[in-house]
Structure formats: C-alpha cells, structure tokens
Design an enzyme around this catalytic site. Structure first.
Site, PDB file in Angstrom:
ATOM      1  CB  CYS A 128       7.475   3.545   0.210  1.00 30.22           C
ATOM      2  SG  CYS A 128       6.304   2.536  -0.290  1.00 30.22           S
TER       3      CYS A 128
ATOM      4  CG  HIS B 130      11.198  -0.990   0.616  1.00 29.67           C
ATOM      5  ND1 HIS B 130      11.136   0.090   1.417  1.00 29.67           N
ATOM      6  CD2 HIS B 130       9.498  -0.533  -0.445  1.00 29.67           C
ATOM      7  CE1 HIS B 130      10.201   0.843   0.683  1.00 29.67           C
ATOM      8  NE2 HIS B 130       9.588  -0.044  -0.276  1.00 29.67           N
TER       9      HIS B 130
END
Length: 390
Positions: free
Chosen positions: A86, A337
């Site tokens: 991430c 995201h």
C-alpha cells in the site's frame, strides 16, 4: 547529499470505478497534466518513477515501459517501476527524491496508478492479502480486512471496545470527502449509520463494518519533482522539510500489532529532522485503509498515549476545526485506495493545501503538512513533512 528536491507540479485523476481500459490509459490521464501544472515539458524530465502494485490485477507486467507508451515523448527517458504494497506510491516518490537530491537529474516525474476493478472483489481481496506474511496470515478473510479485523479485535481486548470511535473516524472522513472532487465516495454518512450494523453496513471482519474499510478503487496521481535551482524558476515549490522510512517485522506474530512501532519511529525521525513538533503542523494526511489504522496512527504520531487514540476523535482534535485536522481529503476511506496511486495521491493532497490550490478542501493559511503512508500492516512506513517555500 543535498535535500533540495521540491514538488513543483501535480495532477490527480478521479478515484473510483474508472472507465479507463488499462493502466496505460490511467497514466495518460495524469502525467501530461502534472508536467503542464509544473510548467515543464517532456524533454525536461530526466527520470520517471512509477508506482504500481499490480500482482495480478492486470496481465501486463514491466509497467515502467507503459509510461513511454502513454507519452511517446518519454519513451527514451529512463523509467523504473516500484512496489511496496500500500506504500507503493511513496516508494516511487522517495526514489525520485533520492535521484534529484543526489544530482543524478534535475527533474523527475512520479506516477502512482492502479486498475483494481478488473477482477471480482473476492479475487481482489485474494491478490491484496499477498502483501501480508502469507505463511501465517494468508488465511485471514476477506483479505486485508481480515488482518485489520484481527488487529482491531486484539486492540479491543486490551483497551476496550472502540467501535463508536471508529465510526466517528469514518464519519469524519466521509464528511471531508464531500469536498473532494477526486474522491471515490462523496457522501456524508454520519456517525449513527457508520456505528450501526445493518444490511447496508454489515460486519466485514472482526468488529470492522463496511464503513470501517476503504474501497477497491481505480485511479492515478502524479507529481513533478525538481531541484531547488529549477524550482526557483517555476510558479510554486513545496519542500520536504523531512522524509523518513521505517521498517518493522512483517509477521504480526513478531511484534505488538496494536502499537505500529514502525510508524512511530518514522514520525519521530521526520519531526526530529524537521526540528518540529506536531504543534507546528497545520494538517496531516494519514493512511486510513481501515479506521482502526487511523486510530492507532493517532497514537503513533504522538497525539495520544497508547490505548487512548479514541480520545483524539472524541475530543475533535482531528476534525477540520481541531488542533490537527487529519484527512481533509477524505482519506483512503472516502477518497479511495488504488494501491499504487495512494502514496502519490496523499502527497498531492497535502501539496494542494500548502499551495492554496485545494478548492473546497482548503484549510486557510496552511503552510506545513505531514503525510503518513504505510505498506502492509505498518510494515513499511513513510513519513513526510512538507512546507511551501514558493
């Protein structure tokens, strides 16, 4: 090595379920705009740094070559692709900072992009969980929600049920996302909806409800980095007062999963480098992949003692009018995201605030901002402190 790399331009695409056919198209949506915003041309770029997680979302690999396909003027410019779960976007950005600060080039183009909606949600979860320590954590379902559900359960067992505080974090970020034209979700859900378990807000994993989880998103963002001499000739310059990366043990079993010790070390290092405290920051963009992450990050950054992160949101410290507004962009929870784009996006959002170019999101008078982006469950941790210098 100098520390004179500056952000001089950016572009940000709409996050969500994109009609873009592939990664190349997403790159083409932001890279030219970032150069135009900086007032530079393709010929000025000395290096391209691309953040893409991929890991099976797309059949195409060797993504660094796609930049030259999206922008033929960059086909002969050195390009590299980075992946760090991430925190993929921040990994690409920090490599670009090193490139410029080391004098290897004057101008770097940083792109973060991800096309995640090419697969069903169940398959997406299976691809993302590979960013955890698979021998011990690969069984968690659904994907990383299971990992963070386990973290939330452990935190609640130690410090008490904090479900309502998590709902308050979700509601804050959704309210902020209402003002972000790039956000995946632009709907003010309110604390009551986020706190109640219902057909529209079911339990996903452990105590985490759907509103505690960031969405699966497509999207791209880009930054232009230049050395100080070049930046001085351009319209704007956002400096890095500090940028730090801290690593932690990958396996949750090897550390206290409720502490985010690597995040705390990254924050402490950046604040020390900058000669600042949290009181010197006007805002923070932090990594709320799940609401429990933002709550623990309050503790890691020093807003609260361990186990007291819930007090921060209850007291309104991180609301827009609070002591330190957090995620004025809506955060990952509302903004979205897309894995490879997230770290770049967070820095774009902070830079927009400091340049006074954040539109309806704008916090008046903002001059210094913090950014925290992490890969995995606080395994790799990137903390930046940005300040407008032009």
């Amino acid at each position: 090595m100098a520390n004179d790399a500056r952000i001089v331009g950016w572009a940000h695409g709409k996050f969500g379920q994109s009609e873009a056919a592939d990664l190349q198209t997403l790159i083409a949506e932001v890279a030219p705009g970032a150069l135009a915003h900086a007032g530079l041309a393709e010929a000025d770029v000395d290096g391209v740094f691309l953040g893409v997680y991929n890991n099976g979302f797309l059949a195409q690999s060797f993504e660094a070559g796609l930049v030259g396909m999206a922008m033929p003027g960059l086909a002969l410019t050195p390009s590299a692709r980075f992946e760090s779960a991430c925190a993929t976007g921040s990994a690409a950005l920090y490599a670009a900072l090193d490139f410029v600060n080391a004098g290897r080039g004057r101008v770097a183009l940083v792109i973060g992009a991800e096309k995640m909606t090419t697969v069903a949600p169940q398959e997406a979860a299976a691809l993302m969980i590979k960013g955890s320590y698979m021998p011990e954590e690969g069984h968690f379902t659904p994907g990383f929600a299971g990992v963070f559900g386990h973290i939330a359960e452990t935190y609640f067992q130690r410090y008490g049920d904090r479900s309502e505080e998590l709902a308050m974090i979700a509601a804050k970020n959704h309210a902020n996302g209402m003002h972000n034209p790039y956000a995946h979700f632009r709907k003010d859900l309110g604390v009551a909806f986020c706190n109640d378990v219902s057909d529209k807000n079911p339990i996903v994993a452990g105590p985490l409800r759907r509103t505690d989880c960031s969405p699966i998103s497509d999207g791209a963002a880009a930054l232009v980095i230049a050395d100080a001499a070049t930046a001085n000739k351009l319209n704007r310059a956002i400096a890095f007062r500090a940028h730090s990366q801290a690593q932690d043990v990958m396996a949750l079993s090897g550390r206290d999963m409720t502490e985010f010790a690597g995040a705390a070390r990254a924050w402490a290092s950046s604040l020390a480098q900058a000669g600042m405290t949290l009181d010197d920051l006007d805002l923070v963009e932090t990594h709320d992949c799940f609401t429990i992450a933002e709550l623990i990050e309050y503790e890691a950054m020093g807003l609260a003692e361990r186990g007291r992160g819930g007090d921060v949101i209850r007291e309104g410290l991180t609301q827009r009018g609070g002591r330190l507004p957090v995620n004025l962009s809506g955060g990952l929870k509302s903004r979205g995201h897309p894995l490879g784009a997230t770290g770049v996006s967070m820095h774009v959002m902070a830079a927009m605030q400091l340049a006074g170019e954040a539109g309806d999101m704008q916090l008046p008078g903002a001059t210094v901002a913090g950014v925290f982006n992490m890969g995995g469950a606080a395994v790799t941790n990137y903390s930046s402190i940005l300040e407008r210098v032009k």
